[in-house]
Design a protein around this motif. Sequence first.
Motif, short mmCIF file in Angstrom:
data_model
loop_
_atom_site.label_atom_id
_atom_site.label_comp_id
_atom_site.label_asym_id
_atom_site.label_seq_id
_atom_site.Cartn_x
_atom_site.Cartn_y
_atom_site.Cartn_z
N ASN A 26 -36.43 2.34 3.71
CA ASN A 26 -36.00 1.69 4.96
C ASN A 26 -35.82 0.20 4.72
O ASN A 26 -36.70 -0.47 4.16
CB ASN A 26 -37.06 1.90 6.05
N ILE A 27 -34.69 -0.31 5.20
CA ILE A 27 -34.43 -1.75 5.10
C ILE A 27 -34.38 -2.30 6.53
O ILE A 27 -33.57 -1.86 7.35
CB ILE A 27 -33.12 -2.02 4.35
N THR A 28 -35.27 -3.23 6.80
CA THR A 28 -35.40 -3.80 8.14
C THR A 28 -34.80 -5.21 8.18
O THR A 28 -35.03 -6.01 7.28
CB THR A 28 -36.88 -3.86 8.57
N MET A 29 -34.03 -5.46 9.27
CA MET A 29 -33.44 -6.80 9.47
C MET A 29 -33.91 -7.32 10.83
O MET A 29 -33.63 -6.70 11.86
CB MET A 29 -31.91 -6.72 9.43
N ILE A 30 -34.61 -8.43 10.82
CA ILE A 30 -35.10 -9.03 12.07
C ILE A 30 -34.28 -10.27 12.40
O ILE A 30 -34.06 -11.13 11.52
CB ILE A 30 -36.59 -9.41 11.96
N ASN A 31 -33.83 -10.35 13.65
CA ASN A 31 -33.05 -11.51 14.08
C ASN A 31 -33.97 -12.71 14.29
O ASN A 31 -34.70 -12.76 15.27
CB ASN A 31 -32.28 -11.16 15.37
N ARG A 32 -33.90 -13.67 13.40
CA ARG A 32 -34.68 -14.90 13.51
C ARG A 32 -33.86 -16.05 14.08
O ARG A 32 -34.34 -17.18 14.17
CB ARG A 32 -35.22 -15.30 12.13
N GLY A 33 -32.64 -15.75 14.50
CA GLY A 33 -31.78 -16.77 15.08
C GLY A 33 -32.13 -17.02 16.54
O GLY A 33 -33.01 -16.37 17.12
N SER A 34 -31.41 -17.95 17.15
CA SER A 34 -31.68 -18.31 18.55
C SER A 34 -30.75 -17.61 19.53
O SER A 34 -30.87 -17.79 20.74
CB SER A 34 -31.54 -19.83 18.72
N ALA A 35 -29.81 -16.81 19.02
CA ALA A 35 -28.85 -16.13 19.89
C ALA A 35 -28.80 -14.64 19.58
O ALA A 35 -29.14 -14.20 18.48
CB ALA A 35 -27.46 -16.75 19.72
N THR A 36 -28.36 -13.88 20.59
CA THR A 36 -28.19 -12.44 20.39
C THR A 36 -27.03 -12.20 19.43
O THR A 36 -26.01 -12.88 19.50
CB THR A 36 -27.90 -11.75 21.73
N CYS A 37 -27.18 -11.23 18.54
CA CYS A 37 -26.11 -10.94 17.58
C CYS A 37 -26.01 -9.43 17.36
O CYS A 37 -26.88 -8.67 17.78
CB CYS A 37 -26.36 -11.67 16.25
N SER A 38 -24.93 -9.03 16.71
CA SER A 38 -24.70 -7.60 16.47
C SER A 38 -24.87 -7.28 14.99
O SER A 38 -24.34 -7.97 14.12
CB SER A 38 -23.29 -7.22 16.92
N ALA A 39 -25.60 -6.20 14.72
CA ALA A 39 -25.77 -5.71 13.35
C ALA A 39 -25.17 -4.31 13.23
O ALA A 39 -25.58 -3.51 12.38
CB ALA A 39 -27.24 -5.70 12.97
N THR A 40 -24.21 -4.02 14.08
CA THR A 40 -23.60 -2.69 14.13
C THR A 40 -22.80 -2.36 12.87
O THR A 40 -22.05 -3.19 12.38
CB THR A 40 -22.66 -2.59 15.35
N GLY A 41 -22.99 -1.15 12.36
CA GLY A 41 -22.17 -0.70 11.24
C GLY A 41 -22.97 -0.40 9.99
O GLY A 41 -24.19 -0.21 10.02
N PHE A 42 -22.27 -0.39 8.87
CA PHE A 42 -22.88 -0.14 7.57
C PHE A 42 -23.10 -1.46 6.84
O PHE A 42 -22.20 -2.30 6.77
CB PHE A 42 -21.98 0.74 6.70
N ALA A 43 -24.28 -1.61 6.27
CA ALA A 43 -24.51 -2.76 5.39
C ALA A 43 -23.94 -2.42 4.02
O ALA A 43 -23.85 -1.25 3.63
CB ALA A 43 -26.01 -3.04 5.29
N GLY A 44 -23.55 -3.46 3.29
CA GLY A 44 -23.11 -3.24 1.92
C GLY A 44 -24.36 -3.24 1.03
O GLY A 44 -25.21 -4.13 1.16
N VAL A 45 -24.50 -2.24 0.16
CA VAL A 45 -25.70 -2.14 -0.68
C VAL A 45 -25.32 -1.84 -2.14
O VAL A 45 -24.50 -0.96 -2.41
CB VAL A 45 -26.64 -1.03 -0.17
N ASP A 46 -25.93 -2.60 -3.03
CA ASP A 46 -25.83 -2.34 -4.47
C ASP A 46 -27.26 -2.23 -4.99
O ASP A 46 -28.16 -2.92 -4.49
CB ASP A 46 -25.12 -3.47 -5.20
#
Length: 229
Positions: free
Chosen positions: A121-141
């Motif tokens: 499992n790869i977790t991404m936490i939004n540490r920014g100050s605004a709402t954002c979208s992480a929709t879709g596939f991440a690129g992974v190598d």
Amino acid sequence: MKSIRITALAAVTVAAAFSLTACGGDDSGTNASAKDSSSAPSSSTGSSSSSSSSDSGSQSSDGSGSGGSEAGSSTSGSGKGTGTTANGTTQTGSKVTFCKSEDLAIDAADAAPGGGEGRINITMINRGSATCSATGFAGVDIKDADHTSNPIERGRAQPRITTLKPGDAAVFDLAYTIDSSGNSLSSPTNILVTPPNETHTVTLPWPTGAGAIKGAYTDVQVYPTHTTK
């Protein structure tokens, strides 16, 4: 008697002469009238020319006025094309942009369910100050101990809308079959992650305790992001 007849004849002759003169005067008057009437078209032509000139001027004025108005409309249309709405706000300002790598805290952890199935499992936490979208596939190598890196293929799954408010987390996973024979030919050292719709890559260590990969790196699949809520 002769004298009276001669006098009478002379009077008749004079009267005839006056009559002829009068007729000649009428003809002259008629011709003059005809000439005047023939000159009327010339006057009418002048008037028409003046009218045409006036119309031309009117058209030119109207035309340039319309052209200017149309140009204004085009400019206004162009303004609307940039995203201006009726209340003066911009659509771009109301859209949620994609999360940037620099605003995400990313981590990888072994989450194998057992039974020979490997999962990270790869977790991404939004540490920014605004709402954002992480929709879709991440690129992974996956980077191997021999310093080569191999792109991971996408699994068969439909992306889900993944919108992250500040502090929210999104998760995606890598799935593969665990090689329990001890003869795996893969020696992964790192996971290279590029968030959806981003170009900046983050390098993560291969999770400690994760099972060995059976087959080649091309047998590992990445699935789309989803929220943890």
